[in-house]
Design a protein around this motif. Structure first.
Motif, PDB file in Angstrom:
ATOM      1  N   GLU A 117      58.773  30.120  56.434  1.00  0.00           N
ATOM      2  CA  GLU A 117      57.988  30.929  57.369  1.00  0.00           C
ATOM      3  C   GLU A 117      58.378  32.398  57.348  1.00  0.00           C
ATOM      4  N   MET A 118      59.185  32.854  56.373  1.00  0.00           N
ATOM      5  CA  MET A 118      59.413  34.287  56.202  1.00  0.00           C
ATOM      6  C   MET A 118      58.158  34.926  55.599  1.00  0.00           C
ATOM      7  N   LEU A 119      57.811  36.094  56.116  1.00  0.00           N
ATOM      8  CA  LEU A 119      56.628  36.798  55.641  1.00  0.00           C
ATOM      9  C   LEU A 119      56.913  37.460  54.297  1.00  0.00           C
ATOM     10  N   CYS A 120      55.982  37.313  53.369  1.00  0.00           N
ATOM     11  CA  CYS A 120      56.125  37.886  52.028  1.00  0.00           C
ATOM     12  C   CYS A 120      54.836  38.588  51.635  1.00  0.00           C
ATOM     13  N   ARG A 121      54.986  39.435  50.634  1.00  0.00           N
ATOM     14  CA  ARG A 121      53.835  40.096  50.029  1.00  0.00           C
ATOM     15  C   ARG A 121      53.767  39.652  48.571  1.00  0.00           C
ATOM     16  N   VAL A 122      52.646  39.086  48.183  1.00  0.00           N
ATOM     17  CA  VAL A 122      52.486  38.540  46.846  1.00  0.00           C
ATOM     18  C   VAL A 122      51.532  39.429  46.058  1.00  0.00           C
ATOM     19  N   GLU A 123      51.984  39.860  44.891  1.00  0.00           N
ATOM     20  CA  GLU A 123      51.170  40.668  43.986  1.00  0.00           C
ATOM     21  C   GLU A 123      50.733  39.780  42.828  1.00  0.00           C
ATOM     22  N   PHE A 124      49.448  39.589  42.702  1.00  0.00           N
ATOM     23  CA  PHE A 124      48.903  38.770  41.634  1.00  0.00           C
ATOM     24  C   PHE A 124      48.625  39.668  40.425  1.00  0.00           C
ATOM     25  N   LEU A 125      49.098  39.239  39.268  1.00  0.00           N
ATOM     26  CA  LEU A 125      49.091  40.065  38.071  1.00  0.00           C
ATOM     27  C   LEU A 125      47.954  39.661  37.150  1.00  0.00           C
ATOM     28  N   GLU A 126      47.472  40.657  36.415  1.00  0.00           N
ATOM     29  CA  GLU A 126      46.451  40.373  35.407  1.00  0.00           C
ATOM     30  C   GLU A 126      47.128  39.902  34.129  1.00  0.00           C
ATOM     31  N   ALA A 127      46.345  39.365  33.234  1.00  0.00           N
ATOM     32  CA  ALA A 127      46.885  38.865  31.978  1.00  0.00           C
ATOM     33  C   ALA A 127      47.359  40.027  31.125  1.00  0.00           C
ATOM     34  N   SER A 128      48.518  39.858  30.495  1.00  0.00           N
ATOM     35  CA  SER A 128      49.095  40.896  29.645  1.00  0.00           C
ATOM     36  C   SER A 128      48.563  40.776  28.234  1.00  0.00           C
ATOM     37  N   SER A 129      48.485  41.913  27.549  1.00  0.00           N
ATOM     38  CA  SER A 129      48.012  41.906  26.168  1.00  0.00           C
ATOM     39  C   SER A 129      49.103  41.519  25.195  1.00  0.00           C
ATOM     40  N   GLY A 130      50.362  41.570  25.616  1.00  0.00           N
ATOM     41  CA  GLY A 130      51.457  41.230  24.722  1.00  0.00           C
ATOM     42  C   GLY A 130      51.794  39.759  24.805  1.00  0.00           C
ATOM     43  N   GLY A 131      52.419  39.250  23.768  1.00  0.00           N
ATOM     44  CA  GLY A 131      52.844  37.867  23.761  1.00  0.00           C
ATOM     45  C   GLY A 131      51.737  36.940  23.340  1.00  0.00           C
ATOM     46  N   PRO A 132      52.047  35.695  23.173  1.00  0.00           N
ATOM     47  CA  PRO A 132      51.034  34.734  22.745  1.00  0.00           C
ATOM     48  C   PRO A 132      50.005  34.523  23.843  1.00  0.00           C
ATOM     49  N   ALA A 133      48.753  34.604  23.467  1.00  0.00           N
ATOM     50  CA  ALA A 133      47.666  34.470  24.423  1.00  0.00           C
ATOM     51  C   ALA A 133      46.881  33.210  24.119  1.00  0.00           C
ATOM     52  N   THR A 134      46.291  32.674  25.154  1.00  0.00           N
ATOM     53  CA  THR A 134      45.436  31.506  25.000  1.00  0.00           C
ATOM     54  C   THR A 134      44.073  31.834  25.559  1.00  0.00           C
ATOM     55  N   SER A 135      43.035  31.343  24.915  1.00  0.00           N
ATOM     56  CA  SER A 135      41.669  31.607  25.351  1.00  0.00           C
ATOM     57  C   SER A 135      41.271  30.556  26.357  1.00  0.00           C
ATOM     58  N   THR A 136      40.775  30.997  27.487  1.00  0.00           N
ATOM     59  CA  THR A 136      40.389  30.063  28.537  1.00  0.00           C
ATOM     60  C   THR A 136      39.162  30.592  29.252  1.00  0.00           C
ATOM     61  N   ARG A 137      38.528  29.746  30.024  1.00  0.00           N
ATOM     62  CA  ARG A 137      37.339  30.150  30.770  1.00  0.00           C
ATOM     63  C   ARG A 137      37.772  30.973  31.966  1.00  0.00           C
ATOM     64  N   GLY A 138      37.305  32.223  32.053  1.00  0.00           N
ATOM     65  CA  GLY A 138      37.631  33.093  33.163  1.00  0.00           C
ATOM     66  C   GLY A 138      36.372  33.681  33.776  1.00  0.00           C
ATOM     67  N   LEU A 139      36.507  34.707  34.621  1.00  0.00           N
ATOM     68  CA  LEU A 139      35.394  35.364  35.279  1.00  0.00           C
ATOM     69  C   LEU A 139      35.323  36.808  34.815  1.00  0.00           C
ATOM     70  N   GLY A 140      34.151  37.225  34.326  1.00  0.00           N
ATOM     71  CA  GLY A 140      33.922  38.610  33.954  1.00  0.00           C
ATOM     72  C   GLY A 140      33.030  39.289  34.980  1.00  0.00           C
ATOM     73  N   LEU A 141      33.314  40.564  35.282  1.00  0.00           N
ATOM     74  CA  LEU A 141      32.536  41.317  36.264  1.00  0.00           C
ATOM     75  C   LEU A 141      31.494  42.140  35.532  1.00  0.00           C
ATOM     76  N   TRP A 142      30.252  42.073  36.011  1.00  0.00           N
ATOM     77  CA  TRP A 142      29.135  42.760  35.359  1.00  0.00           C
ATOM     78  C   TRP A 142      28.331  43.522  36.396  1.00  0.00           C
ATOM     79  N   ILE A 143      27.850  44.727  35.978  1.00  0.00           N
ATOM     80  CA  ILE A 143      26.994  45.560  36.825  1.00  0.00           C
ATOM     81  C   ILE A 143      25.860  46.114  35.968  1.00  0.00           C
ATOM     82  N   PRO A 144      24.768  46.552  36.583  1.00  0.00           N
ATOM     83  CA  PRO A 144      23.727  47.228  35.796  1.00  0.00           C
ATOM     84  C   PRO A 144      24.260  48.546  35.223  1.00  0.00           C
ATOM     85  N   GLN A 145      23.826  48.868  34.009  1.00  0.00           N
ATOM     86  CA  GLN A 145      24.270  50.113  33.377  1.00  0.00           C
ATOM     87  C   GLN A 145      23.810  51.332  34.163  1.00  0.00           C
TER      88      GLN A 145
END
Length: 457
Positions: free
Chosen positions: A366-394
């Motif tokens: 029950e101690m209060l914490c602040r969690v920072e969620f990180l994006e995927a890094s370009s370095g290191g071994p990567a795996t391809s998975t289904r994610g969410l892409g953000l799209w807007i009109p040009q």
């Protein structure tokens, strides 16, 4: 001048010297109230009263697509995509030390926050009743065993009696055979040589001995049936002795359960019992029999309430950094282990669990914490998975920025974005926007904090 004219002249002078009458100022109160309401109305609704620039708007949408995501061990230094508040809790849950019988607490041997080993004594119940029940069960078992032994002794006596009857039967059979042989010899000799009276006496002796043989056989059958009955009675007694042994085992188990031991090795999270307090197993209260709640300090996680606007960026296996005010100079690394199946409609959040790698001993649930969620890094071994892409009109792009509409104030602000690929008239946005935000299409001559009237294209 006459006295009457003098009196009239004196009254006229007195009238001229009197002060003018005071005017009432009661009208100021309603005027002040009206002005106050008008000022309050202007303060509350000035944004709606002021003119707004009409603009076309669109929504940032999230579309599933192939994205590159690295393992959490390689992206600890990646950029933060969003933050959320959470609370430390045991992973995956806490464990209760429960009293398995009803009773009254005699002694409590641990304190809150104390570390315990598995099997260590936590508390004891008053044992007087359990000891009496065990003593009564043992005495009842002894009585049943004594009754069985007496019954078995009776069987031995009956067996000996049967042996005597069987000996009598054999003797009677021998006499019967002798009487039969005598009768047969007399019959073969004939009536001329032997008197009829001797033949009749021989026949009567034979019948008398035959009756004794039948009586002995009946006695043997009766004793045999009695032995068979006693055998079944012995089986019933053995079953009663087994039931008595079960009662003794139950009493011993109840006596052993007056000692409540730690089910795991860990730390006492909370004590729910004190000397003299009763613990009841069959109550509706889920903690009516709980003595203490334990958790493993080596296995902690953070319960995070993620706003729904950021929930689309959340995924299992995602790396995170955890900061706590207790240890401001220490950063913990973690990983999203699961996302709960239901959102909180009141908080407008979705809860996620983030496991803490190598937790500090000072951390407590029950101690209060602040969690920072990180994006995927370009370095290191990567795996391809289904994610969410953000799209807007040009049409929403204004160079490398986008004008975002605040849903509450209906004012716009410019935000720098990083673009990706394009598809038809849509532009992929890598960073800078969140799913569900409304943006301005074809922005022209807009300024920061300008009020707009958005309409769908």
């Amino acid at each position: 001048m006459t006295p009457s004219s003098l009196n009239s002249l004196s009254r006229h002078r007195n009238d001229d010297s009197a002060p003018p009458p005071q005017r009432s100022r009661a009208w100021l109160l309603p005027v002040g109230i009206l002005l106050g309401f008008a000022l309050l109305f202007l303060l509350l609704f000035r944004d709606r009263l002021l003119p707004a620039t009409p603009v076309e708007s669109a929504q940032v949408i999230a579309i599933p697509g192939e994205t590159e995501i690295t393992s959490p061990a390689t992206n600890r230094d990646a950029a933060v995509i969003f933050q959320a508040t959470g609370w430390v809790e045991p992973d995956p849950w806490s464990v209760k030390a429960t009293a398995l019988i009803d009773g009254v607490i005699d002694q409590v041997h641990v304190l809150e926050g104390q570390k315990v080993e598995k099997g260590e004594l936590i508390a004891t119940l008053i044992t007087d009743d359990a000891k009496l029940m065990l003593s009564a069960a043992e005495h009842e078992l002894s009585r049943l065993e004594a009754a069985r032994d007496a019954h078995c002794a009776g069987i031995l006596r009956t067996i000996e009696e049967m042996k005597g009857v069987q000996a009598q039967e054999k003797s009677a059979i021998a006499v019967q055979e002798a009487a039969k042989d005598r009768l047969d010899r007399l019959k073969r000799t004939g009536a001329r040589a032997i008197a009829e009276r001797d033949i009749v006496e021989a026949r009567l002796d034979y019948e008398k001995v035959s009756a004794l043989v039948r009586a002995a056989e009946s006695k043997v059958s009766e004793i045999s049936a009695g032995l068979n009955e006693k055998s079944y009675e012995t089986l019933a007694m053995e079953q009663m002795i087994q039931a008595g042994q079960v009662a003794v085992d139950q009493a011993k188990l109840a006596l052993s359960r007056t000692e409540i031991h730690a089910p795991i090795s860990g730390r006492v999270l909370r004590l729910l019992a004190s000397p003299g307090q009763k613990r009841m197993l069959g109550m509706d209260d889920p903690d009516s029999s709980t003595v203490a709640i334990l958790y493993d300090p080596e296995k902690l996680q953070v319960r995070v309430d993620v706003p729904l606007a950021d929930a689309a960026l959340l995924q299992v296996g995602q790396a995170a950094r955890i900061r706590c005010n207790l240890l401001p100079d220490h950063t913990f690394h973690g990983q999203v282990t699961r996302i709960v199946g239901e959102a909180d409609i009141q908080r407008n959040t979705l809860q996620a669990k983030v496991v803490i790698e190598d937790p500090h001993d000072a951390l407590r649930p029950e101690m209060l914490c602040r969690v920072e969620f990180l994006e995927a890094s370009s370095g290191g071994p990567a795996t391809s998975t289904r994610g969410l892409g953000l799209w807007i009109p040009q049409a929403a792009l204004d160079g490398n920025r986008v004008w975002v509409i605040d849903p509450d104030s209906q004012r716009v602000s410019a935000r720098e974005v990083t673009t990706g690929g394009t598809h038809d008239d849509r532009q992929e946005i890598l960073t800078g926007l969140r799913p569900g935000e409304r943006i301005v299409l074809n922005p022209k001559s807009l300024s920061a904090n300008q009020r707009v009237q958005a309409s769908n294209p």
